[in-house]
Design a protein around this motif. Structure first.
Motif, short mmCIF file in Angstrom:
data_model
loop_
_atom_site.label_atom_id
_atom_site.label_comp_id
_atom_site.label_asym_id
_atom_site.label_seq_id
_atom_site.Cartn_x
_atom_site.Cartn_y
_atom_site.Cartn_z
N THR A 156 42.27 56.14 27.64
CA THR A 156 42.61 54.82 28.56
C THR A 156 42.26 55.29 29.91
O THR A 156 42.88 56.19 30.39
CB THR A 156 44.15 54.34 28.52
OG1 THR A 156 44.25 53.94 27.06
CG2 THR A 156 44.18 52.91 29.37
N VAL A 194 41.14 54.01 34.23
CA VAL A 194 41.47 52.85 35.17
C VAL A 194 39.98 52.42 35.70
O VAL A 194 39.10 53.08 35.94
CB VAL A 194 42.12 53.40 36.54
CG1 VAL A 194 42.18 52.26 37.52
CG2 VAL A 194 43.71 53.92 35.98
N GLU A 232 39.92 49.60 38.09
CA GLU A 232 39.91 49.36 39.50
C GLU A 232 41.46 49.05 39.67
O GLU A 232 42.19 48.66 38.90
CB GLU A 232 39.33 48.09 40.09
CG GLU A 232 39.48 46.68 39.13
CD GLU A 232 38.77 45.57 39.72
OE1 GLU A 232 38.15 45.73 40.90
OE2 GLU A 232 39.08 44.50 39.52
N LYS A 279 44.00 47.16 42.86
CA LYS A 279 44.16 46.21 43.98
C LYS A 279 45.42 45.95 44.62
O LYS A 279 46.35 45.97 43.78
CB LYS A 279 43.55 44.83 43.53
CG LYS A 279 41.82 44.81 43.60
CD LYS A 279 41.49 43.57 43.24
CE LYS A 279 39.85 43.54 43.12
NZ LYS A 279 39.32 42.39 42.35
N HIS A 330 48.02 46.36 41.45
CA HIS A 330 47.70 45.88 40.24
C HIS A 330 46.61 46.69 39.82
O HIS A 330 45.29 46.68 40.51
CB HIS A 330 47.20 44.22 40.44
CG HIS A 330 48.15 43.64 40.95
ND1 HIS A 330 48.92 42.77 40.01
CD2 HIS A 330 48.64 43.46 42.02
CE1 HIS A 330 49.82 42.22 40.67
NE2 HIS A 330 49.90 42.51 41.94
N LYS A 381 43.74 47.57 36.74
CA LYS A 381 42.94 47.12 35.72
C LYS A 381 42.29 48.02 34.93
O LYS A 381 41.77 49.16 35.19
CB LYS A 381 41.75 46.19 35.96
CG LYS A 381 40.87 45.42 34.89
CD LYS A 381 39.69 45.02 35.32
CE LYS A 381 40.05 43.33 35.84
NZ LYS A 381 38.67 42.86 36.18
N THR A 402 40.91 50.25 31.08
CA THR A 402 39.66 50.04 29.79
C THR A 402 40.38 49.78 28.75
O THR A 402 39.43 49.14 27.73
CB THR A 402 39.19 51.58 29.86
OG1 THR A 402 40.02 52.33 29.28
CG2 THR A 402 38.31 51.90 30.83
N GLY A 423 42.17 46.84 28.31
CA GLY A 423 42.10 45.57 28.56
C GLY A 423 43.16 44.91 29.36
O GLY A 423 43.41 43.64 29.62
N GLU A 424 44.29 45.84 29.58
CA GLU A 424 45.52 45.38 30.41
C GLU A 424 45.27 45.37 31.86
O GLU A 424 44.39 46.10 32.63
CB GLU A 424 46.58 46.23 30.05
CG GLU A 424 47.13 46.27 28.61
CD GLU A 424 48.35 47.16 28.44
OE1 GLU A 424 48.72 48.01 29.26
OE2 GLU A 424 48.91 47.23 27.42
N GLU A 425 46.04 44.41 32.56
CA GLU A 425 46.25 44.53 33.81
C GLU A 425 47.55 44.57 34.28
O GLU A 425 48.15 43.39 33.90
CB GLU A 425 45.12 43.32 34.43
CG GLU A 425 45.06 43.41 36.10
CD GLU A 425 44.04 42.47 36.62
OE1 GLU A 425 44.37 42.26 37.80
OE2 GLU A 425 43.21 42.12 35.77
N ARG A 426 47.92 45.47 35.17
CA ARG A 426 49.49 45.40 35.04
C ARG A 426 49.63 45.90 36.79
O ARG A 426 49.01 46.96 37.13
CB ARG A 426 50.15 46.56 34.26
CG ARG A 426 50.08 45.98 32.79
CD ARG A 426 50.29 47.20 31.86
NE ARG A 426 51.72 47.77 31.91
CZ ARG A 426 51.97 48.80 31.18
NH1 ARG A 426 51.24 49.42 30.41
NH2 ARG A 426 53.23 49.29 31.34
#
Length: 452
Positions: A230, A232, A234, A236, A243, A245, A247, A249-252
């Motif tokens: 896994t 990263v 990006e 923000k 936050h 995002k 690879t 598929g998660e955004e946490r």
């Protein structure tokens, strides 16, 4: 009379530079040292020492749980980061003072300034002052680097983790090397909800695969949310959180993100290539076996050479430099069979070849055992430890020893002596076990678990 201001000018006040400066000065050389930051270098100020103190702090939570299982009435109001952090800062100040005094007492002249090379025998300090020296020693160390991920500027590195104002509730650690894994264990132990992303298939690349696997499993068992394969995409900032995002598929959102994605030598804007010092692909100073660069008067030791980036190795290289240049006794630092401790939780001690490395060199026997240790077994914990010996089938020499267990660093120091001496499996077998301790398993493994 010397035509130079000094016999030796050292750039960098870390472990290697300070040792070389001090020993050369004690031998009668006129020595100066420049350091632009704090004395003690990475190890003392932003590496091994504060990290190990944080490891100690982080291990008390499970210890208190164990104490209850052993019948102790133990209560805790939780971890006080401010109290610990204040004491940590005081301790680092004390150690820096010791380093400064060691130099002063040896008669080394110090400059609290950045220094650059402007000639084979000439150094320029930040204020423009120039100094000359018969010999120059580069000991600037290295620094952490971040990848070019969008939003990478929002992340901290291992340098900043010691200076957090408060402990975050949630934290993402990016990387799978020993720094990433150590801090995942530390922050998890201090009560932070830790997630770790590593793009590779398994953490601790380059080490013994069986050991890596066990450490990975145990870290997950203890609460680290480890995601392998896994990376990263990006990061923000929004609503006071970072936050991320990924690879997978998660955004946490996380309170703090730390990147432990590699280190590079501190050779930028040092004037090295202009005077003829060759640098490698990562900016490392290229040296021969004696630490000498292509410019005969300029030598280098420690992480700036990117050979074996360990504090005791930098110190050895500093000593070898003084022996070679000032004592007329050409000495090569020995980089073979260096024992190492990695303060993951569980701890990992290793010396010599991994099973994978040894297999490629010739026929081997592998002796290994994994078990639940007595202390935590009694307390009802599922912790597992591992002891492993890699043996050359022809010479019977122990080629590698790998220990995953509490106190593995202490054990591997002593096992390292035997492996360095060329001990055979039969030498280990002849040694009577110390009972009851975990380490006795190292001398009681009779049958190989596999051959290759």
């Amino acid at each position: 009379m010397s035509t130079f201001d000094y016999d030796l000018f050292v750039i960098g006040g870390g472990s290697g530079g300070v040792r070389a400066a001090r020993v050369a000065a004690q031998g009668g050389a006129k020595v100066a040292l420049a350091e632009e930051d704090r004395y003690g270098g990475t190890c003392v100020i932003r590496g091994c020492v504060p990290k190990k103190l944080m490891v100690f702090a982080s291990e008390f939570a499970p210890t208190m749980e164990d104490a209850r299982a052993y019948g102790w009435d133990v209560t805790s109001d939780g971890f006080d980061w401010q109290k610990f952090h204040g004491q940590l800062a005081d301790e680092l100040d004390r150690l820096e003072g010791i380093y400064r005094n060691l130099l002063k007492n040896a008669g080394v002249e110090t400059f609290d300034a950045r220094a650059r090379i402007v000639g084979a025998h000439e150094i320029e300090l930040a204020d423009g002052t120039r100094k000359s020296a018969k010999h120059i020693l580069l000991a600037m160390g290295g620094h952490p680097v971040k990848p070019d991920t969008p939003g990478a500027e929002l992340a901290i590195t291992s340098n900043e983790i010691f200076h957090l104002d408060q402990l975050p509730e949630t934290m993402l650690i990016i990387g799978g090397g020993y720094i990433a894994c150590e801090f995942a264990g530390i922050m998890n132990g201090l009560g932070v909800k830790v997630t770790q992303y590593y793009r590779g298939a398994q953490i601790l690349r380059g080490f013994d695969e069986e050991a890596r696997g066990l450490i990975s499993e145990e870290m997950i068992q203890r609460g680290v949310d480890l995601h392998l394969g896994t990376d990263v995409i990006e990061m923000k900032e929004a609503d006071g959180k970072i936050h991320v995002k990924a690879t997978n598929g998660e955004e946490r959102p996380f309170d703090v993100v730390m990147m432990a994605t590699g280190r590079v030598p501190n050779t930028g804007d040092m004037g090295l290539e202009e005077v003829g010092v060759k640098l490698g692909r990562k900016g490392e100073v290229l040296v021969d076996d004696y630490g000498q660069t292509d410019v005969p008067s300029i030598y280098a030791v420690g992480d700036v050479t990117d050979r074996v980036n360990l504090t005791p190795v930098a110190i050895r290289e500093g000593m070898a430099f003084v022996e070679t240049v000032f004592n007329g006794n050409p000495t090569k630092p020995d980089h073979e069979l260096i024992p190492t401790a990695i303060f993951t939780q569980p701890e990992f001690g290793t010396v010599g070849m991994s099973e994978e490395e040894a297999r490629d060199k010739g026929p081997i026997e592998v002796y290994a055992t994994s078990f639940r240790p007595m202390q935590t077994l009694f307390a009802g914990r599922e912790d597992r430890v591992m002891m492993k010996l890699i043996v050359c089938a022809d010479t019977r020499r122990v080629l590698g020893c790998h220990i995953v267990a509490p106190g593995a660093g202490e054990m591997i120091q002593l096992a390292g002596v035997a492996v360095k001496m060329g001990a055979t499996k039969e030498d280990f077998d002849r040694t009577v076990a110390v009972h009851p301790v975990m380490a006795e398993e190292i001398v009681t493994m009779r049958e190989p678990v596999r051959t290759a």
